[in-house]
Motif scaffolding. Structure first.
Motif, PDB file in Angstrom:
ATOM      1  N   THR A  28       0.860  -1.182   0.000  1.00  0.00           N
ATOM      2  CA  THR A  28       0.000   0.000   0.000  1.00  0.00           C
ATOM      3  C   THR A  28       0.898   1.235   0.000  1.00  0.00           C
ATOM      4  O   THR A  28       1.997   1.217   0.551  1.00  0.00           O
ATOM      5  N   LYS A  29       0.430   2.321  -0.586  1.00  0.00           N
ATOM      6  CA  LYS A  29       1.272   3.506  -0.692  1.00  0.00           C
ATOM      7  C   LYS A  29       1.413   4.254   0.623  1.00  0.00           C
ATOM      8  O   LYS A  29       2.351   5.030   0.801  1.00  0.00           O
ATOM      9  N   ASN A  30       0.522   4.022   1.525  1.00  0.00           N
ATOM     10  CA  ASN A  30       0.611   4.595   2.860  1.00  0.00           C
ATOM     11  C   ASN A  30      -0.260   3.754   3.786  1.00  0.00           C
ATOM     12  O   ASN A  30      -1.147   3.024   3.320  1.00  0.00           O
ATOM     13  N   TRP A  31       0.014   3.849   5.066  1.00  0.00           N
ATOM     14  CA  TRP A  31      -0.823   3.172   6.049  1.00  0.00           C
ATOM     15  C   TRP A  31      -0.541   3.709   7.433  1.00  0.00           C
ATOM     16  O   TRP A  31       0.448   4.422   7.645  1.00  0.00           O
ATOM     17  N   GLY A  32      -1.424   3.370   8.351  1.00  0.00           N
ATOM     18  CA  GLY A  32      -1.260   3.906   9.691  1.00  0.00           C
ATOM     19  C   GLY A  32      -2.203   3.273  10.683  1.00  0.00           C
ATOM     20  O   GLY A  32      -2.963   2.357  10.370  1.00  0.00           O
ATOM     21  N   TRP A  33      -2.116   3.801  11.907  1.00  0.00           N
ATOM     22  CA  TRP A  33      -2.933   3.325  13.019  1.00  0.00           C
ATOM     23  C   TRP A  33      -3.894   4.432  13.462  1.00  0.00           C
ATOM     24  O   TRP A  33      -3.504   5.597  13.555  1.00  0.00           O
ATOM     25  N   LEU A  34      -5.095   4.025  13.747  1.00  0.00           N
ATOM     26  CA  LEU A  34      -6.106   4.906  14.303  1.00  0.00           C
ATOM     27  C   LEU A  34      -6.739   4.199  15.488  1.00  0.00           C
ATOM     28  O   LEU A  34      -6.603   2.993  15.642  1.00  0.00           O
ATOM     29  N   ARG A  35      -7.434   4.963  16.314  1.00  0.00           N
ATOM     30  CA  ARG A  35      -8.126   4.338  17.429  1.00  0.00           C
ATOM     31  C   ARG A  35      -9.456   5.037  17.674  1.00  0.00           C
ATOM     32  O   ARG A  35      -9.630   6.207  17.343  1.00  0.00           O
ATOM     33  N   GLN A  36     -10.351   4.287  18.278  1.00  0.00           N
ATOM     34  CA  GLN A  36     -11.663   4.832  18.623  1.00  0.00           C
ATOM     35  C   GLN A  36     -12.016   4.397  20.028  1.00  0.00           C
ATOM     36  O   GLN A  36     -12.171   3.193  20.291  1.00  0.00           O
TER      37      GLN A  36
END
Length: 116
Positions: A28-36
């Protein structure tokens, strides 16, 4: 569509550490972490942009470290000095078309619970 799978969540006491992993099915060209967190909107906490640069949210900078093994298609989130306010469902996401856009591909999430 990219398939993303998170792992490594769990329950720890305040001050403890966890390492999350995200495995992607393809580059993938970019990726990351998120949270809820419960009752709150989902927010980004750490990511690699299209140029491979790293960004952190102020709330986790200095405590969390994002890394990746591109050859193995794995991204990590090392979380140290965890606090009760870090309790949330953590998501791996990929393929943000432009900065500020939503990611197009998401994992199912992994729960992190920090007790005081």
């Amino acid at each position: 569509q990219v398939h993303l799978v998170e792992s490594g969540g769990g329950s720890v006491q305040s001050g403890g550490s966890l390492r999350l992993s995200c495995t992607r099915s393809e580059y993938t060209k970019n990726w990351g972490w998120l949270r809820q967190a419960p009752g709150k909107r989902r927010v980004g906490i750490a990511n690699f942009d299209t140029q491979g640069r790293i960004a952190y949210a102020d709330s986790v900078r200095g405590r969390f470290t994002i890394s990746q093994d591109s050859a193995a298609n794995i991204m990590y989130l090392q979380m140290n000095n965890l606090k009760p306010e870090d309790t949330a469902t953590y998501y791996c996401a990929a393929n943000r078309p432009r900065p500020g856009d939503e990611y197009t591909d998401w994992g199912q999430g992994t729960q992190v619970t920090v007790s005081s």
